[in-house]
Design a protein around this motif. Sequence first.
Motif, mmCIF file in Angstrom:
data_model
loop_
_atom_site.group_PDB
_atom_site.id
_atom_site.type_symbol
_atom_site.label_atom_id
_atom_site.label_comp_id
_atom_site.label_asym_id
_atom_site.label_seq_id
_atom_site.Cartn_x
_atom_site.Cartn_y
_atom_site.Cartn_z
ATOM 1 N N ILE A 75 0.872 -1.173 0.000
ATOM 2 C CA ILE A 75 0.000 0.000 0.000
ATOM 3 C C ILE A 75 0.906 1.219 0.000
ATOM 4 O O ILE A 75 1.666 1.446 0.956
ATOM 5 C CB ILE A 75 -0.934 0.011 1.235
ATOM 6 C CG1 ILE A 75 -1.791 -1.245 1.263
ATOM 7 C CG2 ILE A 75 -1.791 1.267 1.237
ATOM 8 C CD1 ILE A 75 -2.621 -1.423 2.521
ATOM 9 N N ALA A 76 0.851 1.991 -1.071
ATOM 10 C CA ALA A 76 1.663 3.194 -1.185
ATOM 11 C C ALA A 76 1.150 4.239 -0.197
ATOM 12 O O ALA A 76 -0.057 4.293 0.088
ATOM 13 C CB ALA A 76 1.619 3.733 -2.607
ATOM 14 N N PRO A 77 2.035 5.085 0.333
ATOM 15 C CA PRO A 77 1.592 6.110 1.280
ATOM 16 C C PRO A 77 0.463 6.994 0.732
ATOM 17 O O PRO A 77 -0.423 7.404 1.480
ATOM 18 C CB PRO A 77 2.861 6.934 1.541
ATOM 19 C CG PRO A 77 3.987 5.989 1.260
ATOM 20 C CD PRO A 77 3.496 5.100 0.146
ATOM 21 N N GLY A 78 0.462 7.240 -0.557
ATOM 22 C CA GLY A 78 -0.586 8.069 -1.153
ATOM 23 C C GLY A 78 -1.967 7.444 -1.093
ATOM 24 O O GLY A 78 -2.982 8.136 -1.225
ATOM 25 N N ALA A 79 -2.035 6.142 -0.890
ATOM 26 C CA ALA A 79 -3.327 5.462 -0.817
ATOM 27 C C ALA A 79 -4.131 5.942 0.378
ATOM 28 O O ALA A 79 -5.363 6.017 0.318
ATOM 29 C CB ALA A 79 -3.132 3.953 -0.741
ATOM 30 N N TYR A 80 -3.440 6.299 1.457
ATOM 31 C CA TYR A 80 -4.143 6.749 2.656
ATOM 32 C C TYR A 80 -4.758 8.130 2.474
ATOM 33 O O TYR A 80 -5.727 8.476 3.138
ATOM 34 C CB TYR A 80 -3.201 6.724 3.865
ATOM 35 C CG TYR A 80 -2.672 5.341 4.149
ATOM 36 C CD1 TYR A 80 -3.501 4.349 4.652
ATOM 37 C CD2 TYR A 80 -1.349 5.016 3.895
ATOM 38 C CE1 TYR A 80 -3.031 3.070 4.899
ATOM 39 C CE2 TYR A 80 -0.857 3.743 4.143
ATOM 40 C CZ TYR A 80 -1.704 2.782 4.645
ATOM 41 O OH TYR A 80 -1.233 1.521 4.887
ATOM 42 N N ARG A 81 -4.170 8.912 1.570
ATOM 43 C CA ARG A 81 -4.744 10.223 1.258
ATOM 44 C C ARG A 81 -5.847 10.098 0.206
ATOM 45 O O ARG A 81 -6.809 10.845 0.220
ATOM 46 C CB ARG A 81 -3.642 11.165 0.768
ATOM 47 C CG ARG A 81 -2.687 11.591 1.861
ATOM 48 C CD ARG A 81 -1.703 12.648 1.380
ATOM 49 N NE ARG A 81 -0.763 12.147 0.386
ATOM 50 C CZ ARG A 81 0.335 11.450 0.666
ATOM 51 N NH1 ARG A 81 0.634 11.153 1.913
ATOM 52 N NH2 ARG A 81 1.144 11.050 -0.287
ATOM 53 N N GLN A 129 -10.631 6.583 1.497
ATOM 54 C CA GLN A 129 -11.158 6.419 2.855
ATOM 55 C C GLN A 129 -10.916 4.958 3.235
ATOM 56 O O GLN A 129 -10.733 4.111 2.363
ATOM 57 C CB GLN A 129 -12.655 6.740 2.883
ATOM 58 C CG GLN A 129 -12.968 8.200 2.618
ATOM 59 C CD GLN A 129 -12.428 9.095 3.727
ATOM 60 O OE1 GLN A 129 -12.564 8.789 4.900
ATOM 61 N NE2 GLN A 129 -11.792 10.193 3.337
ATOM 62 N N PRO A 130 -10.945 4.616 4.520
ATOM 63 C CA PRO A 130 -10.677 3.223 4.922
ATOM 64 C C PRO A 130 -11.556 2.191 4.199
ATOM 65 O O PRO A 130 -11.055 1.161 3.748
ATOM 66 C CB PRO A 130 -10.935 3.228 6.428
ATOM 67 C CG PRO A 130 -10.599 4.635 6.838
ATOM 68 C CD PRO A 130 -11.066 5.492 5.694
ATOM 69 N N ALA A 131 -12.851 2.464 4.082
ATOM 70 C CA ALA A 131 -13.740 1.507 3.401
ATOM 71 C C ALA A 131 -13.376 1.381 1.924
ATOM 72 O O ALA A 131 -13.422 0.281 1.362
ATOM 73 C CB ALA A 131 -15.199 1.929 3.553
ATOM 74 N N GLU A 132 -13.009 2.482 1.292
ATOM 75 C CA GLU A 132 -12.612 2.439 -0.127
ATOM 76 C C GLU A 132 -11.302 1.671 -0.300
ATOM 77 O O GLU A 132 -11.148 0.925 -1.267
ATOM 78 C CB GLU A 132 -12.449 3.860 -0.677
ATOM 79 C CG GLU A 132 -13.731 4.653 -0.748
ATOM 80 C CD GLU A 132 -13.476 6.099 -1.110
ATOM 81 O OE1 GLU A 132 -14.260 6.635 -1.919
ATOM 82 O OE2 GLU A 132 -12.513 6.706 -0.595
ATOM 83 N N LEU A 133 -10.384 1.867 0.641
ATOM 84 C CA LEU A 133 -9.105 1.161 0.574
ATOM 85 C C LEU A 133 -9.332 -0.346 0.686
ATOM 86 O O LEU A 133 -8.766 -1.122 -0.091
ATOM 87 C CB LEU A 133 -8.163 1.641 1.677
ATOM 88 C CG LEU A 133 -6.781 0.997 1.727
ATOM 89 C CD1 LEU A 133 -6.035 1.185 0.410
ATOM 90 C CD2 LEU A 133 -5.980 1.584 2.883
#
Length: 139
Positions: free
Chosen positions: A58-64, A67-71
């Motif tokens: 998981i790339a750091p940009g994924a958290y930006r 949202q948690p549910a989308e991730l």
Amino acid sequence: MPEHRAQVDELLADYRRSREHLASVQRELAAIKASASDAEGLVTVTVGPRGTLIGLVIAPGAYRRYQPAELSEQIVRATGEATARALTAAGQVLAPALPAGTDPQALLLGTGDLEPTEIAPRQRPVEDDSFENQSWVRS
């Protein structure tokens, strides 16, 4: 008697060739890995030959971006895609070792020659758990 010995030797040689071929197929199957990513390349999953998750990046940009549910949805979607790829690769490895007419995908999925209607969960009758129309007083 020598003819019988030759037949036994040939059978043993066939058996050894079959075992070596099976071992080779098993090694190829065990080596299968497949990966898939989300559209932006922020989530990458890798699965083994049976679709088991063996890697997650998981790339750091994924958290930006998510949202948690989308991730979690992206992880599940990518895992499904990678699993489909792994099963396709496994089917291609397995197909030459199977009898003619055998569907390697059905074998890998455990469905064999069963029809979808045979696999579908059986419907249980719906029971009315409501007591509103019942009388507890005997007539």
